[in-house]
Design an enzyme around this catalytic site. Structure first.
Site, PDB file in Angstrom:
ATOM      1  N   GLU A 148     -49.629 -17.831   7.407  1.00 17.11           N
ATOM      2  CA  GLU A 148     -49.054 -18.908   8.212  1.00 17.11           C
ATOM      3  C   GLU A 148     -48.623 -18.422   9.594  1.00 17.11           C
ATOM      4  OE1 GLU A 148     -49.313 -21.932   7.732  1.00 17.11           O
ATOM      5  OE2 GLU A 148     -49.874 -22.025   5.625  1.00 17.11           O
ATOM      6  N   TYR A 164     -42.284 -25.860  10.824  1.00 19.35           N
ATOM      7  CA  TYR A 164     -43.573 -25.936  10.139  1.00 19.35           C
ATOM      8  C   TYR A 164     -43.738 -24.824   9.101  1.00 19.35           C
ATOM      9  CZ  TYR A 164     -48.296 -24.858   8.953  1.00 19.35           C
ATOM     10  OH  TYR A 164     -49.393 -24.539   8.215  1.00 19.35           O
ATOM     11  N   ASP A 190     -48.135 -30.114  10.931  1.00 17.59           N
ATOM     12  CA  ASP A 190     -48.702 -29.299  12.003  1.00 17.59           C
ATOM     13  C   ASP A 190     -49.500 -30.227  12.923  1.00 17.59           C
ATOM     14  OD1 ASP A 190     -50.938 -29.938  10.554  1.00 17.59           O
ATOM     15  OD2 ASP A 190     -51.881 -27.995  10.858  1.00 17.59           O
ATOM     16  N   CYS A 248     -61.231 -35.023  11.136  1.00 15.33           N
ATOM     17  CA  CYS A 248     -60.443 -35.786  12.113  1.00 15.33           C
ATOM     18  C   CYS A 248     -60.010 -34.853  13.242  1.00 15.33           C
ATOM     19  CB  CYS A 248     -59.228 -36.408  11.425  1.00 15.33           C
ATOM     20  SG  CYS A 248     -58.402 -37.685  12.392  1.00 15.33           S
TER      21      CYS A 248
END
Length: 288
Positions: free
Chosen positions: A36, A119, A137, A190
């Site tokens: 991450e 996040y 995010d 997307c």
DNA sequence: AATACGTGGTG
DNA sequence: TCACCAAGTAT
């Protein structure tokens, strides 16, 4: 309607998801945390090799905590934003000292760690520990803006509002799958530039598509410049240090640059950040 | 709230 | 070609 959207999204994720090492069953909380941090503002493909090398060398927080900051910066390579390497190591130190070497599972505790914000704290709590929290995010913000709000772009972030909006989409059980699926959809389908709406698993539920994909009319962030900035210069200077296993002379850091005061200022800022260590003999090294 | 902070791929 | 863009955080 959101229920069906979430169901279609989850169904799509199960067959379309990429196989990424930090999604494997054997990826523990430390591996998830490392991934991450590396993925912050950094594409997956660039992270992959560094992630593997990092975990091989430092399989636990204690292992990283026992090594030097300079080695972390060197191993970070050209991932970008090298302060992340420093903070990841500080994070390992804090985990070792304050949490007995185990990555905490509590969001507030995670947020108390260096380099971990809104996040990343939730991403670790959800993906490593299976908890139910909104994980927001840039991908999720974009997907929600389009599918739910019916606008082409997410606009300026509002942490509180974004968290509430995504929280409403999460099922009582299975929140991790929905969150990772929203992110994956944003990354693969997307997308920001040219969304693949014809291949989108939730096209039937998408408010933006339903409205005829109207162009975005809201405020946009100012485009970031790079060439000629301190940012570029800092990268060039740190590159000199990464390329050498030994301390370098001041002369070695006199890289060609049109603006000498700026060069000096950039070097000073790297020192202030702890990314470069000025030694007593006048040479410079990665931090010890 | 706005800005600094790396690097490299891409439409 | 060259802005835009990429799993944000800290100040």
């Amino acid at each position: 309607m959101p229920d069906e959207l979430v169901a279609d999204l989850a169904r799509w994720y199960r067959h379309a998801a990429r196989e990424l090492p930090w999604r494997r069953r054997d990826a523990g909380p430390w591996a998830v945390l490392v991934s991450e941090i590396m993925l912050q503002q950094t594409p997956v493909n660039r992270v992959l090799p560094v992630y593997a090398a990092w975990l091989e060398r430092w399989p636990t927080p204690a292992a990283l905590a026992a090594d030097s900051a300079g080695e972390a910066v060197r191993m970070w390579g050209k991932l970008g934003y090298p302060r992340r390497a420093l903070r990841l190591r500080e994070c390992a130190v804090a985990i070792t000292e304050r949490f007995g070497g185990a990555v905490p599972s509590d969001v507030a505790e995670l947020e108390s760690l260096p380099g971990i914000g809104t996040y990343t704290a939730r991403a670790v709590a959800v993906f490593a520990y299976g908890q139910r929290h909104p994980v927001v995010d840039t991908n999720v913000r974009r997907v929600v803006a389009r599918a739910i709000d019916g606008v082409g772009e997410a606009g300026p972030p509002s942490t509180r509002r974004d968290l509430i909006a995504v929280e409403a989409l999460l099922p009582p059980a299975g929140a991790p799958l929905v969150s990772i699926a929203l992110m994956e959809l944003g990354a693969l389908v997307c997308t920001a530039r040219a969304p693949r709406c014809l291949a989108c698993p939730i096209a039937a539920h998408c408010a933006w598509l339903g409205a005829g994909s109207p162009p975005y009319t809201g405020p946009r962030a100012r485009a970031q410049t790079f060439t000629g900035t301190d940012r570029q210069l800092r990268g060039l200077l740190l590159d000199v240090l990464r390329a050498s296993t030994q301390p370098v002379t001041e002369v070695a850091l006199k890289i060609p640059w049109h603006d000498e005061p700026q060069r000096q200022r950039a070097l000073d800022s790297l020192i202030a950040d702890g990314l470069i260590d000025p030694l007593e003999d006048g040479t410079f090294a990665l931090p010890s």
